[in-house]
Write an enzyme that holds these catalytic residues in place. Sequence first.
Site, PDB file in Angstrom:
ATOM      1  N   ASP A 130      -8.014   8.051   0.180  1.00  0.00           N
ATOM      2  CA  ASP A 130      -8.547   7.078   0.789  1.00  0.00           C
ATOM      3  C   ASP A 130      -8.341   7.395   2.486  1.00  0.00           C
ATOM      4  O   ASP A 130      -8.887   6.808   3.340  1.00  0.00           O
ATOM      5  CB  ASP A 130      -7.972   5.697   0.552  1.00  0.00           C
ATOM      6  CG  ASP A 130      -8.578   5.102  -0.728  1.00  0.00           C
ATOM      7  OD1 ASP A 130      -9.687   5.431  -1.195  1.00  0.00           O
ATOM      8  OD2 ASP A 130      -7.970   4.002  -1.219  1.00  0.00           O
ATOM      9  N   ASN A 168      -6.064   4.205  -7.486  1.00  0.00           N
ATOM     10  CA  ASN A 168      -7.439   4.661  -6.763  1.00  0.00           C
ATOM     11  C   ASN A 168      -8.215   5.282  -8.097  1.00  0.00           C
ATOM     12  O   ASN A 168      -8.856   4.419  -8.745  1.00  0.00           O
ATOM     13  CB  ASN A 168      -6.993   6.086  -5.842  1.00  0.00           C
ATOM     14  CG  ASN A 168      -8.222   6.247  -4.971  1.00  0.00           C
ATOM     15  OD1 ASN A 168      -9.130   5.362  -4.873  1.00  0.00           O
ATOM     16  ND2 ASN A 168      -8.206   7.415  -4.683  1.00  0.00           N
ATOM     17  N   ARG A 196       0.887  -1.408   0.020  1.00  0.00           N
ATOM     18  CA  ARG A 196      -0.084  -0.099  -0.117  1.00  0.00           C
ATOM     19  C   ARG A 196       0.825   1.340  -0.031  1.00  0.00           C
ATOM     20  O   ARG A 196       1.832   1.361   0.515  1.00  0.00           O
ATOM     21  CB  ARG A 196      -0.621  -0.104   1.413  1.00  0.00           C
ATOM     22  CG  ARG A 196      -2.160   1.082   1.617  1.00  0.00           C
ATOM     23  CD  ARG A 196      -2.893   0.903   0.399  1.00  0.00           C
ATOM     24  NE  ARG A 196      -4.139   1.867   0.742  1.00  0.00           N
ATOM     25  CZ  ARG A 196      -5.102   2.253   0.040  1.00  0.00           C
ATOM     26  NH1 ARG A 196      -5.141   1.789  -1.343  1.00  0.00           N
ATOM     27  NH2 ARG A 196      -6.101   2.847   0.513  1.00  0.00           N
ATOM     28  N   GLY A 240     -13.409  -1.993  -7.177  1.00  0.00           N
ATOM     29  CA  GLY A 240     -14.775  -1.283  -7.241  1.00  0.00           C
ATOM     30  C   GLY A 240     -15.077  -0.263  -5.761  1.00  0.00           C
ATOM     31  O   GLY A 240     -16.083  -0.154  -5.163  1.00  0.00           O
ATOM     32  N   GLY A 241     -13.831   0.256  -5.349  1.00  0.00           N
ATOM     33  CA  GLY A 241     -14.056   1.194  -4.274  1.00  0.00           C
ATOM     34  C   GLY A 241     -14.644   0.451  -3.153  1.00  0.00           C
ATOM     35  O   GLY A 241     -14.395  -0.553  -2.687  1.00  0.00           O
ATOM     36  N   SER A 256     -10.305  -0.788   0.890  1.00  0.00           N
ATOM     37  CA  SER A 256     -11.203  -1.729   0.909  1.00  0.00           C
ATOM     38  C   SER A 256     -10.686  -3.039   0.199  1.00  0.00           C
ATOM     39  O   SER A 256     -11.448  -3.995  -0.116  1.00  0.00           O
ATOM     40  CB  SER A 256     -12.478  -1.242   0.215  1.00  0.00           C
ATOM     41  OG  SER A 256     -13.184   0.081   0.847  1.00  0.00           O
ATOM     42  N   THR A 275      -9.267   0.415 -10.721  1.00  0.00           N
ATOM     43  CA  THR A 275      -8.272  -0.335  -9.901  1.00  0.00           C
ATOM     44  C   THR A 275      -8.575  -1.922 -10.620  1.00  0.00           C
ATOM     45  O   THR A 275      -9.308  -1.970 -11.466  1.00  0.00           O
ATOM     46  CB  THR A 275      -8.962  -0.621  -8.470  1.00  0.00           C
ATOM     47  OG1 THR A 275      -8.500   0.622  -7.777  1.00  0.00           O
ATOM     48  CG2 THR A 275      -8.276  -1.764  -7.568  1.00  0.00           C
TER      49      THR A 275
HETATM   50  O1  DON Z   1      -7.877   1.013  -1.665  1.00  0.00           O
HETATM   51  C1  DON Z   1      -9.228   1.473  -1.937  1.00  0.00           C
HETATM   52  O2  DON Z   1      -9.947   0.927  -1.176  1.00  0.00           O
HETATM   53  C2  DON Z   1      -9.413   2.073  -3.096  1.00  0.00           C
HETATM   54  N1  DON Z   1      -8.456   3.075  -3.282  1.00  0.00           N
HETATM   55  C3  DON Z   1      -9.807   1.197  -4.218  1.00  0.00           C
HETATM   56  C4  DON Z   1     -10.353   1.946  -5.531  1.00  0.00           C
HETATM   57  C5  DON Z   1     -11.116   1.243  -6.530  1.00  0.00           C
HETATM   58  O3  DON Z   1     -11.399   0.098  -6.153  1.00  0.00           O
HETATM   59  C6  DON Z   1     -11.724   1.744  -7.545  1.00  0.00           C
HETATM   60  N2  DON Z   1     -12.290   0.818  -8.351  1.00  0.00           N
HETATM   61  N3  DON Z   1     -13.056   0.613  -9.153  1.00  0.00           N
END
Ligand code: DON
Length: 566
Positions: A415, A393, A96, A464-465, A445, A373
């Site tokens: 984030d 991101n 990360r 998918g955030g 996430s 992502t």
């Molecule tokens: O680490 C995370 O939770 C976010 N930066 C992930 C972002 C993400 O999955 C965007 N996607 N579709």
Amino acid sequence: MRALMPGWPIAFLAVVLWLPGSLPAAAGQAAVATAHPAATAAAREVLEAGGNAFDAAVAITATLAVVEPYSSGLGGGGFYLLHDAASGRDVMLDARERAPGEASRDMYLDDEGNPQPELSVDGALAAGIPGIPAALDHLAGQYGRLGLDETLRPAIVAAREGFEVTPMYRRLAGFRREVLAADPVSRETFLADGELPDEGAIIRQPELAETLERIALDGRDGFYRGELAGRLVDGVRRAGGIWCRSDLAGYRVVEREPVVSRFRGFEVVSAAPPSSGGVAIAQILNTYRALERRAGELDDLSVPGLHYRVEAMRRAYRDRAEYLGDPDHVDMPIERLIGADYAAGLAVGISPSRATSSASLAPVVTEPEGPHTTHFSVMDSQGNYVAATLSINYPFGAGVTVPGTGVLLNDEMDDFSQKPGVPNVYGLVGAEANAIAPGKRPLSSMSPTFVRNDDLVGVLGTPGGSRIITMVLGGVLAATRGEPVAEWVSGPRIHHQYLPDRIEVEPDLLGDEQRAELEAMGHEIEVKDSFGNMQAVAWWRDGDRLEAASDPRGEGEAVVFDPEVP
Ligand code: DON
């Protein structure tokens, strides 16, 4: 060993042989699922050259960094969940991003203390210190069989020769066109005279090829020290960012224990903090199990099953906002949150017939949207496997490509919780535990996950955030129902994240009657466009069969093949 064995009871040997890691791999085959055919082909090339799943993970990561510039990259970070067949060990490799040393708690607030959301999303100030180059070096050095010169080759070729613009590229570049057009190198690299390139146009990244070559030659030092590090720091500072050479030189990946939970006879292994995924999945599964003890076995897709799933999600996302952050900076009650007693307590507060109002649980959040992502899953013929979710991101990250490096910056600083209760781009809020601090990793996430029992080893994940966690949960539930892998990745999705207080569903999930029943219980329901891009592989041990599937919502490719290792 031979001298000791005759006296040992057969039962003991049987136990040893049943350890997951000591089982032979399926029929000498390998399986790969990634979000882009070029990355799947790179993995195949490396596995056929005698590489293992970890070498394949290096090749996939680097190739996706080239051909999916909207999703992940050398300028980004991620989590790799590894299973090493020789030791039987599961490890989470935490790559990360970290906040730069000059970062500060209120850096995205104006003089009146109001958030300036664009500062943590667009431009160089939004970028954390990348983890991917260090992860490539660590995977190759600690787990791989081949050198980085071999495993990075497909990515170097793709960066130099170029890749074709696809419909997804156009959709995501369109979404970020203004920010890309504002940065000279991004404009030149990813757009055509400031406009969207046509489908089929070729995107070449010769400077990225050179950066990959440096990493192939000098490993992590090729990126984090020396000439390239100098260029990165100069470019970022010139574009308004705050990176220092010491931030780059001091970046380390960390091996962490994954979070493990048990459900319906399966072991579910997932990402540990600074991902919230494993903790939230464990908490949701435990709560669901406690509810099943009360209500009897639930049909996951029935109204009671969906109601209980949503109520468990609501409570897990509330706790995520309150407690979770970087384990190197904050103390978290993880054991309590993933414990059966805690879930049993939560279950007591869940009515079988009424939705709980999130406002009655505690404060926070707003609107989530999940742009990009990436995730890949790979298994080799020796029984090693990797699930990895990688990110910069937002689509195309911060939109800034550092001159002379080909490195597109992430905007992962978004984030962090910029102010208690103020939502990020995914509508997620947080508290003190996820406040910005120098060197800290923002809460994520991303949830690369294994689901296993005696018959199955499943490897899955998705972008998918904020919805990643609930999508992976859906995949895990489908696996526990014995469904084929194609169903895990394609099945319709349901999400609740505590706030906003509503269920989000894909169009195909609920019939009119089910919807009316849930609404009568007090649930607000919003039908969304489809979301996620799940990639999964599985080894069905009883039939000794591998399966792989790529989400039909994306442009990925899944293959099962015999690597014919020389
Ligand atoms: O680490 C995370 O939770 C976010 N930066 C992930 C972002 C993400 O999955 C965007 N996607 N579709």
